[in-house]
Design a protein around this motif. Structure first.
Motif, PDB file in Angstrom:
ATOM      1  N   GLN A 185     -24.643 124.480 -24.088  1.00  0.00           N
ATOM      2  CA  GLN A 185     -26.085 124.197 -24.117  1.00  0.00           C
ATOM      3  C   GLN A 185     -26.367 122.921 -24.914  1.00  0.00           C
ATOM      4  OE1 GLN A 185     -28.860 125.617 -22.912  1.00  0.00           O
ATOM      5  NE2 GLN A 185     -27.994 127.406 -21.914  1.00  0.00           N
TER       6      GLN A 185
ATOM      7  N   ARG B 201     -27.830 119.308 -23.612  1.00  0.00           N
ATOM      8  CA  ARG B 201     -29.044 118.744 -24.223  1.00  0.00           C
ATOM      9  C   ARG B 201     -28.776 117.356 -24.785  1.00  0.00           C
ATOM     10  NH1 ARG B 201     -29.702 123.846 -26.792  1.00  0.00           N
ATOM     11  NH2 ARG B 201     -29.015 122.871 -28.712  1.00  0.00           N
TER      12      ARG B 201
ATOM     13  N   ARG C 279     -34.670 120.573 -26.273  1.00  0.00           N
ATOM     14  CA  ARG C 279     -34.445 122.022 -26.438  1.00  0.00           C
ATOM     15  C   ARG C 279     -35.395 122.831 -25.568  1.00  0.00           C
ATOM     16  NH1 ARG C 279     -32.260 123.990 -31.949  1.00  0.00           N
ATOM     17  NH2 ARG C 279     -30.955 122.226 -32.470  1.00  0.00           N
ATOM     18  N   ARG C 280     -36.495 122.235 -25.221  1.00  0.00           N
ATOM     19  CA  ARG C 280     -37.475 122.948 -24.405  1.00  0.00           C
ATOM     20  C   ARG C 280     -37.109 122.795 -22.926  1.00  0.00           C
ATOM     21  NH1 ARG C 280     -39.724 120.855 -28.858  1.00  0.00           N
ATOM     22  NH2 ARG C 280     -41.179 122.144 -30.011  1.00  0.00           N
ATOM     23  N   PRO C 281     -37.160 123.868 -22.157  1.00  0.00           N
ATOM     24  CA  PRO C 281     -36.745 123.796 -20.751  1.00  0.00           C
ATOM     25  C   PRO C 281     -37.599 122.860 -19.910  1.00  0.00           C
ATOM     26  CG  PRO C 281     -37.225 126.091 -21.401  1.00  0.00           C
ATOM     27  CD  PRO C 281     -37.512 125.224 -22.584  1.00  0.00           C
ATOM     28  N   TRP C 282     -38.879 122.712 -20.245  1.00  0.00           N
ATOM     29  CA  TRP C 282     -39.744 121.841 -19.461  1.00  0.00           C
ATOM     30  C   TRP C 282     -39.428 120.371 -19.660  1.00  0.00           C
ATOM     31  CZ3 TRP C 282     -42.271 118.429 -22.472  1.00  0.00           C
ATOM     32  CH2 TRP C 282     -42.529 118.781 -23.788  1.00  0.00           C
TER      33      TRP C 282
ATOM     34  N   TRP D 246     -36.677 118.838 -19.233  1.00  0.00           N
ATOM     35  CA  TRP D 246     -35.868 118.331 -18.117  1.00  0.00           C
ATOM     36  C   TRP D 246     -36.767 117.946 -16.947  1.00  0.00           C
ATOM     37  CZ3 TRP D 246     -30.885 117.037 -18.391  1.00  0.00           C
ATOM     38  CH2 TRP D 246     -30.172 117.505 -19.505  1.00  0.00           C
ATOM     39  N   HIS D 247     -37.791 118.740 -16.680  1.00  0.00           N
ATOM     40  CA  HIS D 247     -38.729 118.412 -15.602  1.00  0.00           C
ATOM     41  C   HIS D 247     -39.546 117.172 -15.963  1.00  0.00           C
ATOM     42  CE1 HIS D 247     -37.665 122.118 -13.636  1.00  0.00           C
ATOM     43  NE2 HIS D 247     -37.974 122.795 -14.729  1.00  0.00           N
TER      44      HIS D 247
ATOM     45  N   ARG E 264     -25.566 119.069 -15.884  1.00  0.00           N
ATOM     46  CA  ARG E 264     -26.236 120.262 -16.409  1.00  0.00           C
ATOM     47  C   ARG E 264     -26.042 121.455 -15.483  1.00  0.00           C
ATOM     48  NH1 ARG E 264     -32.339 121.739 -16.072  1.00  0.00           N
ATOM     49  NH2 ARG E 264     -32.527 123.277 -17.718  1.00  0.00           N
TER      50      ARG E 264
END
Length: 119
Positions: A16, A20, A71-74, A76-77, A114
């Motif tokens: 992870q 990141r 660290r926040r999943p959003w 990447w978007h 990823r």
């Protein structure tokens, strides 16, 4: 030993964190290159307006901010959206389109890594 331990498919100690770090490094390098590119574009390309410079600086600042939020999943978007905005900035100057293509490819590779590592 209580039982067989599941092998890590990637061989990384902390996959992870590694992923990141790749995303953050890609965005940080992008921001650095964008800021460094302002003066050469102005000298060689000529017509880089104040608005275009402001857009480049804003994109670089967003890249740095996103690099710190991986660290926040959003994030990447949001990084993917940033690549789209950089490609759109190619309407302001052709060299920004070239940078957009280069960094969109680098981001696509980071997303591929990823997906391979994290599944």
């Amino acid at each position: 030993m209580t039982g067989p331990e599941q092998p890590r498919p990637s061989g990384l100690r902390n996959p992870q964190r590694s992923v990141r770090s790749l995303g953050a490094a890609t965005l940080a390098i992008e921001a650095f290159v964008l800021l460094l590119a302002i003066q050469p574009i102005r000298v060689v390309g000529g017509d880089l307006s104040g608005t275009a410079i402001g857009v480049v600086v804003a994109l670089a600042l967003v890249g740095v901010a996103l690099a710190g939020m991986m660290r926040r999943p959003w994030a990447w978007h949001a990084g993917t959206a940033l690549q789209g905005l950089l490609l759109l900035s190619g309407l302001l100057h052709w060299s920004l389109l070239v940078l957009g293509i280069i960094f969109a490819l680098a981001w696509a590779y980071a997303l591929h890594v990823r997906r391979v590592i994290l599944g």
